[in-house]
Write a protein that holds these residues in place. Structure first.
Motif, PDB file in Angstrom:
ATOM      1  N   GLY A 183       0.800  -1.223   0.000  1.00  0.00           N
ATOM      2  CA  GLY A 183       0.000   0.000   0.000  1.00  0.00           C
ATOM      3  C   GLY A 183       0.828   1.265   0.000  1.00  0.00           C
ATOM      4  N   GLY A 184       2.106   1.148   0.316  1.00  0.00           N
ATOM      5  CA  GLY A 184       2.986   2.309   0.357  1.00  0.00           C
ATOM      6  C   GLY A 184       3.028   2.919   1.752  1.00  0.00           C
ATOM      7  N   THR A 185       3.938   3.864   1.928  1.00  0.00           N
ATOM      8  CA  THR A 185       4.065   4.558   3.211  1.00  0.00           C
ATOM      9  C   THR A 185       2.785   5.349   3.487  1.00  0.00           C
ATOM     10  OG1 THR A 185       6.455   4.756   2.918  1.00  0.00           O
ATOM     11  CG2 THR A 185       5.412   6.219   4.539  1.00  0.00           C
ATOM     12  N   PRO A 186       2.117   5.087   4.595  1.00  0.00           N
ATOM     13  CA  PRO A 186       0.833   5.749   4.841  1.00  0.00           C
ATOM     14  C   PRO A 186       0.990   7.263   4.985  1.00  0.00           C
ATOM     15  CG  PRO A 186       1.121   3.847   6.287  1.00  0.00           C
ATOM     16  CD  PRO A 186       2.449   4.100   5.645  1.00  0.00           C
ATOM     17  N   ALA A 187       0.051   7.978   4.402  1.00  0.00           N
ATOM     18  CA  ALA A 187      -0.012   9.432   4.545  1.00  0.00           C
ATOM     19  C   ALA A 187      -0.894   9.762   5.740  1.00  0.00           C
ATOM     20  CB  ALA A 187      -0.571  10.073   3.283  1.00  0.00           C
ATOM     21  N   ASP A 188      -0.450  10.689   6.569  1.00  0.00           N
ATOM     22  CA  ASP A 188      -1.223  11.017   7.772  1.00  0.00           C
ATOM     23  C   ASP A 188      -2.634  11.481   7.439  1.00  0.00           C
ATOM     24  OD1 ASP A 188       0.901  10.329   9.356  1.00  0.00           O
ATOM     25  OD2 ASP A 188       1.579  12.390   9.711  1.00  0.00           O
ATOM     26  N   ASP A 189      -2.779  12.204   6.308  1.00  0.00           N
ATOM     27  CA  ASP A 189      -4.105  12.734   5.977  1.00  0.00           C
ATOM     28  C   ASP A 189      -5.028  11.684   5.374  1.00  0.00           C
ATOM     29  OD1 ASP A 189      -3.027  12.434   3.468  1.00  0.00           O
ATOM     30  OD2 ASP A 189      -3.123  14.555   2.913  1.00  0.00           O
ATOM     31  N   ALA A 190      -4.544  10.438   5.240  1.00  0.00           N
ATOM     32  CA  ALA A 190      -5.389   9.359   4.713  1.00  0.00           C
ATOM     33  C   ALA A 190      -6.248   8.727   5.806  1.00  0.00           C
ATOM     34  CB  ALA A 190      -4.526   8.292   4.060  1.00  0.00           C
ATOM     35  N   PHE A 191      -6.015   9.135   7.072  1.00  0.00           N
ATOM     36  CA  PHE A 191      -6.711   8.500   8.200  1.00  0.00           C
ATOM     37  C   PHE A 191      -7.789   9.421   8.763  1.00  0.00           C
ATOM     38  CE2 PHE A 191      -2.675   6.393   7.818  1.00  0.00           C
ATOM     39  CZ  PHE A 191      -3.012   5.063   7.969  1.00  0.00           C
ATOM     40  N   PRO A 192      -8.848   8.801   9.274  1.00  0.00           N
ATOM     41  CA  PRO A 192      -9.114   7.359   9.268  1.00  0.00           C
ATOM     42  C   PRO A 192      -9.524   6.869   7.884  1.00  0.00           C
ATOM     43  CG  PRO A 192     -10.983   8.522  10.192  1.00  0.00           C
ATOM     44  CD  PRO A 192      -9.923   9.550   9.947  1.00  0.00           C
ATOM     45  N   MET A 193      -9.055   5.680   7.517  1.00  0.00           N
ATOM     46  CA  MET A 193      -9.463   5.044   6.260  1.00  0.00           C
ATOM     47  C   MET A 193     -10.749   4.272   6.498  1.00  0.00           C
ATOM     48  SD  MET A 193      -5.873   3.374   5.022  1.00  0.00           S
ATOM     49  CE  MET A 193      -4.427   4.364   4.615  1.00  0.00           C
ATOM     50  N   GLN A 194     -11.659   4.312   5.550  1.00  0.00           N
ATOM     51  CA  GLN A 194     -12.895   3.551   5.675  1.00  0.00           C
ATOM     52  C   GLN A 194     -13.117   2.681   4.446  1.00  0.00           C
ATOM     53  OE1 GLN A 194     -16.171   6.248   6.752  1.00  0.00           O
ATOM     54  NE2 GLN A 194     -15.905   5.543   8.856  1.00  0.00           N
ATOM     55  N   TYR A 195     -13.179   1.408   4.695  1.00  0.00           N
ATOM     56  CA  TYR A 195     -13.466   0.391   3.688  1.00  0.00           C
ATOM     57  C   TYR A 195     -14.897  -0.062   3.953  1.00  0.00           C
ATOM     58  CZ  TYR A 195     -12.658  -4.094   1.169  1.00  0.00           C
ATOM     59  OH  TYR A 195     -12.707  -5.172   0.312  1.00  0.00           O
ATOM     60  N   MET A 196     -15.806   0.206   2.999  1.00  0.00           N
ATOM     61  CA  MET A 196     -17.237   0.013   3.226  1.00  0.00           C
ATOM     62  C   MET A 196     -17.763  -1.104   2.329  1.00  0.00           C
ATOM     63  SD  MET A 196     -18.185   4.076   3.520  1.00  0.00           S
ATOM     64  CE  MET A 196     -19.681   3.840   4.478  1.00  0.00           C
ATOM     65  N   ILE A 197     -18.359  -2.109   2.947  1.00  0.00           N
ATOM     66  CA  ILE A 197     -18.865  -3.266   2.208  1.00  0.00           C
ATOM     67  C   ILE A 197     -20.379  -3.320   2.375  1.00  0.00           C
ATOM     68  CG2 ILE A 197     -18.836  -5.773   1.976  1.00  0.00           C
ATOM     69  CD1 ILE A 197     -15.878  -4.165   3.632  1.00  0.00           C
ATOM     70  N   ASP A 198     -21.085  -3.270   1.269  1.00  0.00           N
ATOM     71  CA  ASP A 198     -22.544  -3.263   1.270  1.00  0.00           C
ATOM     72  C   ASP A 198     -23.096  -4.671   1.491  1.00  0.00           C
ATOM     73  OD1 ASP A 198     -25.220  -2.747   0.876  1.00  0.00           O
ATOM     74  OD2 ASP A 198     -25.054  -2.287  -1.252  1.00  0.00           O
ATOM     75  N   TYR A 199     -22.539  -5.644   0.770  1.00  0.00           N
ATOM     76  CA  TYR A 199     -23.004  -7.022   0.938  1.00  0.00           C
ATOM     77  C   TYR A 199     -21.959  -7.985   0.406  1.00  0.00           C
ATOM     78  CZ  TYR A 199     -24.532  -6.427  -3.981  1.00  0.00           C
ATOM     79  OH  TYR A 199     -24.580  -6.153  -5.332  1.00  0.00           O
ATOM     80  N   VAL A 200     -22.091  -9.240   0.843  1.00  0.00           N
ATOM     81  CA  VAL A 200     -21.334 -10.377   0.316  1.00  0.00           C
ATOM     82  C   VAL A 200     -22.349 -11.463   0.010  1.00  0.00           C
ATOM     83  CG1 VAL A 200     -19.505 -12.061   0.730  1.00  0.00           C
ATOM     84  CG2 VAL A 200     -19.348  -9.776   1.761  1.00  0.00           C
ATOM     85  N   ARG A 201     -22.376 -11.967  -1.246  1.00  0.00           N
ATOM     86  CA  ARG A 201     -23.373 -12.950  -1.657  1.00  0.00           C
ATOM     87  C   ARG A 201     -22.723 -14.082  -2.440  1.00  0.00           C
ATOM     88  NH1 ARG A 201     -27.596  -8.307  -3.885  1.00  0.00           N
ATOM     89  NH2 ARG A 201     -28.094  -7.424  -1.823  1.00  0.00           N
ATOM     90  N   VAL A 202     -23.198 -15.275  -2.206  1.00  0.00           N
ATOM     91  CA  VAL A 202     -22.697 -16.451  -2.920  1.00  0.00           C
ATOM     92  C   VAL A 202     -23.875 -17.174  -3.559  1.00  0.00           C
ATOM     93  CG1 VAL A 202     -21.478 -18.647  -2.752  1.00  0.00           C
ATOM     94  CG2 VAL A 202     -20.739 -16.693  -1.352  1.00  0.00           C
ATOM     95  N   TYR A 203     -23.751 -17.434  -4.861  1.00  0.00           N
ATOM     96  CA  TYR A 203     -24.766 -18.163  -5.628  1.00  0.00           C
ATOM     97  C   TYR A 203     -24.152 -19.450  -6.161  1.00  0.00           C
ATOM     98  CZ  TYR A 203     -27.473 -13.791  -5.784  1.00  0.00           C
ATOM     99  OH  TYR A 203     -28.190 -12.666  -5.464  1.00  0.00           O
ATOM    100  N   GLN A 204     -24.977 -20.474  -6.276  1.00  0.00           N
ATOM    101  CA  GLN A 204     -24.560 -21.720  -6.921  1.00  0.00           C
ATOM    102  C   GLN A 204     -25.667 -22.230  -7.815  1.00  0.00           C
ATOM    103  OE1 GLN A 204     -23.292 -24.417  -3.775  1.00  0.00           O
ATOM    104  NE2 GLN A 204     -21.156 -23.895  -4.134  1.00  0.00           N
ATOM    105  N   LYS A 205     -25.290 -23.083  -8.767  1.00  0.00           N
ATOM    106  CA  LYS A 205     -26.270 -23.652  -9.683  1.00  0.00           C
ATOM    107  C   LYS A 205     -27.342 -24.409  -8.907  1.00  0.00           C
ATOM    108  CE  LYS A 205     -23.398 -24.266 -13.809  1.00  0.00           C
ATOM    109  NZ  LYS A 205     -22.827 -25.249 -14.771  1.00  0.00           N
ATOM    110  N   LYS A 206     -28.567 -24.267  -9.396  1.00  0.00           N
ATOM    111  CA  LYS A 206     -29.675 -24.966  -8.766  1.00  0.00           C
ATOM    112  C   LYS A 206     -29.548 -26.467  -9.018  1.00  0.00           C
ATOM    113  CE  LYS A 206     -33.689 -22.951  -9.440  1.00  0.00           C
ATOM    114  NZ  LYS A 206     -34.811 -22.283 -10.153  1.00  0.00           N
ATOM    115  N   LEU A 207     -29.773 -27.233  -7.987  1.00  0.00           N
ATOM    116  CA  LEU A 207     -29.655 -28.694  -8.091  1.00  0.00           C
ATOM    117  C   LEU A 207     -30.897 -29.285  -8.750  1.00  0.00           C
ATOM    118  CD1 LEU A 207     -28.170 -29.467  -4.577  1.00  0.00           C
ATOM    119  CD2 LEU A 207     -26.952 -29.219  -6.755  1.00  0.00           C
TER     120      LEU A 207
END
Length: 452
Positions: free
Chosen positions: A428-452
């Motif tokens: 990621g490189g040397t962190p910049a002080d003005d980059a904080f706080p960093m926020q990584y935002m995840i809306d959803y995680v979904r897994v689909y598979q073929k219907k049996l």
């Protein structure tokens, strides 16, 4: 109110259409010539329910190189279903016409089925195509990120010869109702593309992530990164999982003075973050993984969405990176990767696609402010990695056999579990002080598979 967004394919004025690629016959559909990209012409429009009016597209006749007509001309306008059917049948993964469908007749209205241009004109009178917004948006295909296409074509000229390369136009309509900077309020689809939803986390309950779904890595874990991983930096709020990277000092309880190990020779960590996984909670073999997320891009950030096998040591267990964002030569890139084992333990064979971050922001200056969908389609034959439905990496299963270090096994024919993390420093490189706080935002995680 969200505006209609019309995106023209690579285009320029008519006089820039190279004569060795374009039929120099005179008559064309003006909007087709404006956006002809060397193979076809298309206008993509996003339709939002916040629009107050129906969408209207104007069509006109014109002559090659904007010439003035020296005689009257009339043509018929037809809906070219055969050409669209051919485009759809030949559509490559991630292309504009993948999963497209013909716009139903009741969804649009033509003001006429003829176009004309009179002597002395450079551009003929307009024919309007009105798209009935309410009917379009009520269709579940569009609301589920599908697309409808209306293929129009001119024929039967009464005077001028028709230019056969710029005589047709594909009008493509997609849904854009929600704010791309915010979580998607829609409930997940239980079925999609012949698959069924088998697991998801929508992060709709405020507080700590669901312990039935996630475990947390702790401390200094990998790659000599700077952060101390802890569960406290992950919280769910307003339908979003927020992983926060903080500039804060915490003591390393494993510190050993004089140690040669990077995990134990640091008395303190100067940063904290979270890495959470479904290890021992959920794993899967084949299907689709979709993650909608907004990533931090400040200097020092290294967000990732990835999977690992839990049956062998890395890299012979197999690694699939739907997302990595970090610096290469001081410049940010977004990566889509797979990795597997070789004859040497702890040494990977990589299939890595590196795309400059500037190529995303050149198309959308606000790209980093928005959520995007990272997707993996994984089956017995290949692994395909997408960003916002654009294919970036394909790995053939036949090319991923492990080396002698793992007895020539096949890593991607085994189950994998999911990891979400925000690393700090290292790649990621040397962190910049003005980059904080960093926020990584995840809306959803979904897994689909073929219907049996």
């Amino acid at each position: 109110m969200a505006a209609i967004i019309s995106t023209f394919s690579a285009c320029s004025d008519n006089d820039n259409l190279a004569t060795d690629n374009v039929d120099t016959s005179l008559l064309c559909l003006k909007q087709s010539a404006d956006c002809w990209n060397g193979s076809d012409a298309a206008i993509s429009m996003k339709i939002a329910s916040s629009q107050k009016k129906d969408t209207v597209v104007n069509l006109n006749l014109a002559l090659y190189q904007n010439r003035v007509a020296n005689k009257n001309v009339n043509v018929d306008l037809m809906i070219d279903k055969d050409s669209l059917a051919k485009l759809i049948s030949n559509a490559e993964k991630g292309s504009l016409y993948e999963k497209a469908q013909l716009l139903p007749d009741s969804y649009y209205e033509l003001s006429s089925n003829q176009l004309s241009m009179k002597t002395g004109e450079k551009e003929g009178s307009s024919l309007t195509v009105t798209i009935h917004k309410d009917k379009l948006l009520a269709d579940d295909i569009v609301r589920r990120n599908g697309k409808f296409v209306l293929p129009v074509k001119i024929k039967n000229s009464t005077s001028y010869t028709i230019n056969k390369k710029v005589n047709s136009l594909m009008l493509v309509f997609k849904f854009a109702d929600f704010d791309e900077t915010k979580p998607d309020p829609a409930i997940p689809e239980s079925e999609k593309d012949g698959m069924q939803l088998i697991w998801s986390d929508e992060f709709n309950s405020n507080g700590a992530p669901d312990s039935n779904n996630w475990t947390f890595e702790k401390g200094f874990v990998r790659n000599e990164e700077l952060q101390w991983y802890q569960s406290d930096n992950a919280q769910c709020k307003d339908g979003t999982l927020v992983i926060t990277g903080k500039k804060e000092r915490v003591q390393n309880p494993n510190y050993v003075a004089g140690s040669s190990s990077w995990k134990t020779n640091r008395q303190y960590a100067e940063y904290t973050s979270t890495s959470m996984t479904t290890h021992s909670k959920f794993d899967f073999q084949y299907g689709r993984l979709e993650v909608r997320a907004k990533i931090p891009t400040g200097k020092g950030a290294w967000p990732a969405i990835w999977t690992l096998g839990n049956w062998y040591d890395w890299p012979s267990c197999g690694e699939i990176d739907l997302l990595e964002y970090y610096l290469i030569g001081g410049e940010p890139y977004i990566l889509a990767n797979t990795a597997w084992g070789t004859d040497k333990a702890w040494t990977a064979q990589w299939n890595s696609v590196k795309t400059k971050f500037s190529s995303f922001t050149a198309k959308d200056a606000d790209w980093a402010k928005k959520y995007h969908v990272w997707r993996m389609d994984w089956n017995e034959d290949e692994i395909d990695l997408y960003v916002d439905d654009v294919l970036y990496n394909t790995t053939k299963q036949s090319q991923t056999q492990n080396g002698s270090a793992a007895n020539y096994t096949w890593p991607f024919k085994q189950k994998q579990y999911i990891l979400l993390n925000l690393a700090i420093g290292a790649n990621g490189g040397t962190p910049a002080d003005d980059a904080f706080p960093m926020q990584y935002m995840i809306d959803y995680v979904r897994v689909y598979q073929k219907k049996l």
